[in-house]
Design an enzyme around this catalytic site. Sequence first.
Site, short mmCIF file in Angstrom:
data_model
loop_
_atom_site.label_atom_id
_atom_site.label_comp_id
_atom_site.label_asym_id
_atom_site.label_seq_id
_atom_site.Cartn_x
_atom_site.Cartn_y
_atom_site.Cartn_z
N ASP A 33 17.90 5.28 -107.86
CA ASP A 33 18.59 5.79 -106.53
C ASP A 33 18.37 7.21 -106.66
OD1 ASP A 33 20.69 3.95 -104.73
OD2 ASP A 33 20.56 6.38 -104.55
N ILE A 34 18.27 7.74 -105.36
CA ILE A 34 17.94 9.21 -105.12
C ILE A 34 19.35 9.82 -105.28
CG2 ILE A 34 18.18 9.04 -102.74
CD1 ILE A 34 15.58 10.87 -102.56
N ASN A 91 24.04 -5.15 -101.13
CA ASN A 91 24.55 -4.94 -99.63
C ASN A 91 23.70 -5.77 -98.54
OD1 ASN A 91 26.62 -3.07 -100.49
ND2 ASN A 91 25.09 -1.47 -100.63
N GLU A 99 21.57 -0.01 -95.72
CA GLU A 99 20.94 0.96 -95.26
C GLU A 99 19.58 0.86 -95.12
OE1 GLU A 99 21.95 4.50 -97.29
OE2 GLU A 99 24.40 4.33 -96.80
N VAL A 100 18.91 0.28 -96.17
CA VAL A 100 17.39 0.04 -96.52
C VAL A 100 16.97 -1.32 -95.95
CG1 VAL A 100 15.26 0.45 -97.77
CG2 VAL A 100 17.23 2.19 -97.86
N HIS A 104 17.19 -5.31 -101.85
CA HIS A 104 17.14 -4.65 -103.44
C HIS A 104 18.57 -5.12 -103.88
CE1 HIS A 104 18.73 -1.95 -100.02
NE2 HIS A 104 19.47 -1.60 -100.98
N HIS A 106 21.31 -3.28 -106.70
CA HIS A 106 21.48 -1.95 -107.37
C HIS A 106 22.04 -2.31 -108.75
CE1 HIS A 106 22.39 0.80 -103.55
NE2 HIS A 106 22.22 -0.55 -103.08
#
Length: 118
Positions: A33-34, A91, A99-100, A104, A106
């Site tokens: 993750d960025i 999420n 958000e994206v 995905h 995490h």
Amino acid sequence: MVYDRNNIFARILRAEIPCKKVYENEFVLAFYDINPLKKHHVLVIPRGEYVSFDDFTTRAPAQIQAEFYAAIQKVAADLGLDKTGYRLISNHGSDGGQEVPHYHVHILGGEKVGEMTA
Ligand code: AMP
């Protein structure tokens, strides 16, 4: 929900923008993750066009789903997190804080992850 082919993870999959890759195979890509929340904060994404957990689990073929979850286990184990513990988060949608809009999971670990929700 219609899949947005210009979402940031779609662009990472097409190598249009870089990522700090942890693992990949024909089914998944895993990268850091960025904006890491813990020492290890890895995102695992399927290569296919799935918006969310709901979309993935209702539309993806069983083999694709099995490969996806096997890859999460492998990435966690390769990082040694199977020994110390880790948390998986996915999420979903607006209330879930997604958000994206590319499905995905995490992986958070490498230190105590803390409270379940903030
Ligand atoms: P979510 O809220 O579950 O949709 O999480 C999206 C995650 O993607 C956030 O933790 C972001 O920090 C992360 N993220 C956004 N852009 C990038 C990027 N270019 N490379 C890696 N992680 C990213």
